[in-house]
Design a protein around this motif. Structure first.
Motif, PDB file in Angstrom:
ATOM      1  N   GLY A 158      29.972  37.744  43.088  1.00  0.00           N
ATOM      2  CA  GLY A 158      30.040  37.992  41.854  1.00  0.00           C
ATOM      3  C   GLY A 158      30.204  37.260  40.888  1.00  0.00           C
ATOM      4  O   GLY A 158      29.947  37.043  39.784  1.00  0.00           O
ATOM      5  N   THR A 159      31.503  36.371  41.211  1.00  0.00           N
ATOM      6  CA  THR A 159      32.279  35.466  40.307  1.00  0.00           C
ATOM      7  C   THR A 159      31.171  34.381  40.044  1.00  0.00           C
ATOM      8  O   THR A 159      30.959  33.796  38.850  1.00  0.00           O
ATOM      9  CB  THR A 159      33.357  34.896  40.694  1.00  0.00           C
ATOM     10  OG1 THR A 159      34.307  35.962  41.127  1.00  0.00           O
ATOM     11  CG2 THR A 159      34.223  34.044  39.869  1.00  0.00           C
ATOM     12  N   LEU A 160      30.653  33.807  41.160  1.00  0.00           N
ATOM     13  CA  LEU A 160      29.641  32.637  40.858  1.00  0.00           C
ATOM     14  C   LEU A 160      28.593  33.135  40.128  1.00  0.00           C
ATOM     15  O   LEU A 160      27.844  32.401  39.038  1.00  0.00           O
ATOM     16  CB  LEU A 160      29.123  32.040  42.373  1.00  0.00           C
ATOM     17  CG  LEU A 160      28.056  30.990  42.441  1.00  0.00           C
ATOM     18  CD1 LEU A 160      28.379  29.851  41.626  1.00  0.00           C
ATOM     19  CD2 LEU A 160      27.691  30.873  43.548  1.00  0.00           C
TER      20      LEU A 160
ATOM     21  N   GLY B 198      34.004  51.176  53.785  1.00  0.00           N
ATOM     22  CA  GLY B 198      33.581  49.925  54.394  1.00  0.00           C
ATOM     23  C   GLY B 198      31.918  49.844  55.103  1.00  0.00           C
ATOM     24  O   GLY B 198      31.743  48.899  55.421  1.00  0.00           O
ATOM     25  N   ASN B 199      31.220  51.119  54.988  1.00  0.00           N
ATOM     26  CA  ASN B 199      30.033  51.001  55.898  1.00  0.00           C
ATOM     27  C   ASN B 199      28.888  50.544  54.679  1.00  0.00           C
ATOM     28  O   ASN B 199      28.950  50.825  53.484  1.00  0.00           O
ATOM     29  CB  ASN B 199      29.809  52.677  56.317  1.00  0.00           C
ATOM     30  CG  ASN B 199      30.692  52.744  57.568  1.00  0.00           C
ATOM     31  OD1 ASN B 199      30.975  52.090  58.440  1.00  0.00           O
ATOM     32  ND2 ASN B 199      31.416  53.727  57.277  1.00  0.00           N
ATOM     33  N   PHE B 200      27.661  50.136  55.400  1.00  0.00           N
ATOM     34  CA  PHE B 200      26.816  49.731  54.494  1.00  0.00           C
ATOM     35  C   PHE B 200      25.973  51.166  54.351  1.00  0.00           C
ATOM     36  O   PHE B 200      26.045  52.299  55.042  1.00  0.00           O
ATOM     37  CB  PHE B 200      25.889  48.894  55.366  1.00  0.00           C
ATOM     38  CG  PHE B 200      25.591  47.635  55.441  1.00  0.00           C
ATOM     39  CD1 PHE B 200      26.896  47.187  55.012  1.00  0.00           C
ATOM     40  CD2 PHE B 200      24.959  46.947  56.223  1.00  0.00           C
ATOM     41  CE1 PHE B 200      27.306  45.568  54.880  1.00  0.00           C
ATOM     42  CE2 PHE B 200      25.202  45.280  56.201  1.00  0.00           C
ATOM     43  CZ  PHE B 200      26.329  44.843  55.788  1.00  0.00           C
TER      44      PHE B 200
ATOM     45  N   GLY C 248      43.865  40.507  46.033  1.00  0.00           N
ATOM     46  CA  GLY C 248      44.432  39.984  44.836  1.00  0.00           C
ATOM     47  C   GLY C 248      43.375  40.454  43.684  1.00  0.00           C
ATOM     48  O   GLY C 248      43.578  40.095  42.492  1.00  0.00           O
ATOM     49  N   ARG C 249      42.276  41.085  44.047  1.00  0.00           N
ATOM     50  CA  ARG C 249      41.129  41.360  43.097  1.00  0.00           C
ATOM     51  C   ARG C 249      41.478  42.421  42.373  1.00  0.00           C
ATOM     52  O   ARG C 249      42.060  43.423  42.997  1.00  0.00           O
ATOM     53  CB  ARG C 249      39.786  41.582  44.096  1.00  0.00           C
ATOM     54  CG  ARG C 249      38.577  41.785  42.663  1.00  0.00           C
ATOM     55  CD  ARG C 249      37.365  41.688  43.523  1.00  0.00           C
ATOM     56  NE  ARG C 249      37.072  42.686  44.716  1.00  0.00           N
ATOM     57  CZ  ARG C 249      36.014  42.604  45.076  1.00  0.00           C
ATOM     58  NH1 ARG C 249      34.784  41.796  44.869  1.00  0.00           N
ATOM     59  NH2 ARG C 249      35.558  43.249  46.262  1.00  0.00           N
ATOM     60  N   ARG C 250      41.198  42.396  41.127  1.00  0.00           N
ATOM     61  CA  ARG C 250      41.232  43.425  40.015  1.00  0.00           C
ATOM     62  C   ARG C 250      39.832  43.578  39.321  1.00  0.00           C
ATOM     63  O   ARG C 250      39.362  42.576  39.019  1.00  0.00           O
ATOM     64  CB  ARG C 250      42.446  43.219  38.898  1.00  0.00           C
ATOM     65  CG  ARG C 250      43.582  43.261  39.689  1.00  0.00           C
ATOM     66  CD  ARG C 250      44.267  44.348  40.292  1.00  0.00           C
ATOM     67  NE  ARG C 250      45.614  44.253  40.966  1.00  0.00           N
ATOM     68  CZ  ARG C 250      45.881  44.119  42.177  1.00  0.00           C
ATOM     69  NH1 ARG C 250      44.733  43.842  43.041  1.00  0.00           N
ATOM     70  NH2 ARG C 250      46.928  43.983  42.762  1.00  0.00           N
TER      71      ARG C 250
ATOM     72  N   LYS D 214      37.284  46.125  58.142  1.00  0.00           N
ATOM     73  CA  LYS D 214      35.926  46.667  58.649  1.00  0.00           C
ATOM     74  C   LYS D 214      34.775  45.881  57.840  1.00  0.00           C
ATOM     75  O   LYS D 214      33.715  45.715  58.778  1.00  0.00           O
ATOM     76  CB  LYS D 214      36.039  48.099  58.277  1.00  0.00           C
ATOM     77  CG  LYS D 214      34.853  48.773  58.690  1.00  0.00           C
ATOM     78  CD  LYS D 214      34.992  50.259  58.671  1.00  0.00           C
ATOM     79  CE  LYS D 214      33.819  51.115  59.103  1.00  0.00           C
ATOM     80  NZ  LYS D 214      33.733  52.406  59.226  1.00  0.00           N
ATOM     81  N   ARG D 215      34.835  45.740  56.737  1.00  0.00           N
ATOM     82  CA  ARG D 215      33.526  44.895  56.055  1.00  0.00           C
ATOM     83  C   ARG D 215      33.358  43.505  56.673  1.00  0.00           C
ATOM     84  O   ARG D 215      32.281  43.143  56.661  1.00  0.00           O
ATOM     85  CB  ARG D 215      33.769  44.727  54.260  1.00  0.00           C
ATOM     86  CG  ARG D 215      33.811  46.242  53.871  1.00  0.00           C
ATOM     87  CD  ARG D 215      34.432  46.395  52.383  1.00  0.00           C
ATOM     88  NE  ARG D 215      33.997  45.389  51.542  1.00  0.00           N
ATOM     89  CZ  ARG D 215      34.768  44.862  50.505  1.00  0.00           C
ATOM     90  NH1 ARG D 215      36.023  45.247  50.332  1.00  0.00           N
ATOM     91  NH2 ARG D 215      34.016  44.130  49.438  1.00  0.00           N
ATOM     92  N   LEU D 216      34.657  42.857  57.013  1.00  0.00           N
ATOM     93  CA  LEU D 216      34.396  41.400  57.402  1.00  0.00           C
ATOM     94  C   LEU D 216      33.709  41.478  58.817  1.00  0.00           C
ATOM     95  O   LEU D 216      32.850  40.862  59.206  1.00  0.00           O
ATOM     96  CB  LEU D 216      35.723  41.149  57.712  1.00  0.00           C
ATOM     97  CG  LEU D 216      36.377  40.127  56.571  1.00  0.00           C
ATOM     98  CD1 LEU D 216      37.671  39.527  56.904  1.00  0.00           C
ATOM     99  CD2 LEU D 216      35.461  38.724  56.420  1.00  0.00           C
TER     100      LEU D 216
END
Ligand code: AP5
Length: 212
Positions: free
Chosen positions: A14-16, A56-58, A122-124, A166-168
């Motif tokens: 998203g940042t990129l 964390g599920n699709f 650390g994301r906000r 879980k997402r990883l």
């Protein structure tokens, strides 16, 4: 140009995308953001999506494809777009032509799992305009306040340590096979995503052969 960004949760897609979209003058379509918008609408579908994402599920391939197709019909997509978060498994990748999506490049942002955990814890995020910050790597000017719209920043519901893990796991199992899928098609461009935000942007332009 039609591109997709592949990478683990928190790799910096998203940042990129936020800088790439300005540079290439094409919109970014994030399936995660489309799903969060649906949650924000308070619809029954949104409630169903929230139950899946916050654990964390699709979301099902059908659900995400139908939201994506609707978005791609908007006029701003006519000269190309950047997909962030789609495709995310082999079924979605194989179904791309049936959705009328003909990818020209797939950018892989490579980041280690340990760095992913630092980035996501650390994301906000701004719940209003969706701007993303990091408490150390990319802090807002005023602590806890969005630089763009002034709203109070939040921790995303799926950024808790258990859900990140879980997402990883799901990423390694379901999304990583796409690296080989796109490599075999000659569409894969690998970028070192462990550099700073600015340098990762430069690395990507270099990989794409775009000069500033
Ligand atoms: P989605 O929103 O796409 O989540 P994700 O893939 O897990 O990715 P993130 O948004 O968490 O991370 P990012 O790579 O964009 O990193 P960011 O730039 O924010 O999807 C959410 C959920 O929706 C999924 O889990 C799934 O349930 C569902 N979903 C979505 N698409 C789906 C699909 N196709 N099929 C089925 N379900 C789907 O950066 C992270 C942090 O790091 C930020 O704090 C940022 O400031 C910082 N940072 C970024 N780059 C750098 C850098 N270079 N150096 C230092 N810090 C950096």
């Amino acid at each position: 140009m039609v591109l997709t960004l592949i990478g683990a949760p928190g790799a910096g897609k998203g940042t990129l995308a936020s800088t790439l979209t300005k540079q290439l003058e094409i919109p970014t379509i994030s399936t995660g953001a489309l799903l969060r918008d649906e949650i924000g609408s308070g619809s029954e579908l949104g409630k169903e999506i929230n139950a899946l994402i916050s654990n964390g599920n699709f979301v099902s391939d059908e659900m995400v494809s139908s939201l994506l197709i609707k978005r791609l019909q908007q006029p701003d997509c006519k000269n190309g777009y950047i997909l962030d978060g789609f495709p995310r498994n082999e079924t979605q990748a194989e179904n791309l032509p049936n959705l009328g999506i003909y990818l020209e490049k797939a950018i892989l942002l490579s980041v280690s799992d340990s760095e992913i955990i630092t980035r996501l814890t650390g994301r906000r995020e701004c719940p209003n305009c969706r701007a993303t910050y990091h408490i150390k790597y990319n802090p807002s000017k005023v602590d806890g306040v969005c630089d763009v719209c002034g709203a109070a920043l939040q921790v995303r519901a799926d950024d808790t340590p258990e859900v990140i893990q879980k997402r990883l796991t799901i990423y390694h199992k379901q999304t990583e096979p796409l690296i080989q899928f796109f490599r075999q098609k000659g569409l894969l461009y690998e970028v070192d995503g462990e550099d700073s935000i600015d340098q990762t942007f430069k690395n990507t332009l270099q990989a794409l052969g775009v000069t500033l």
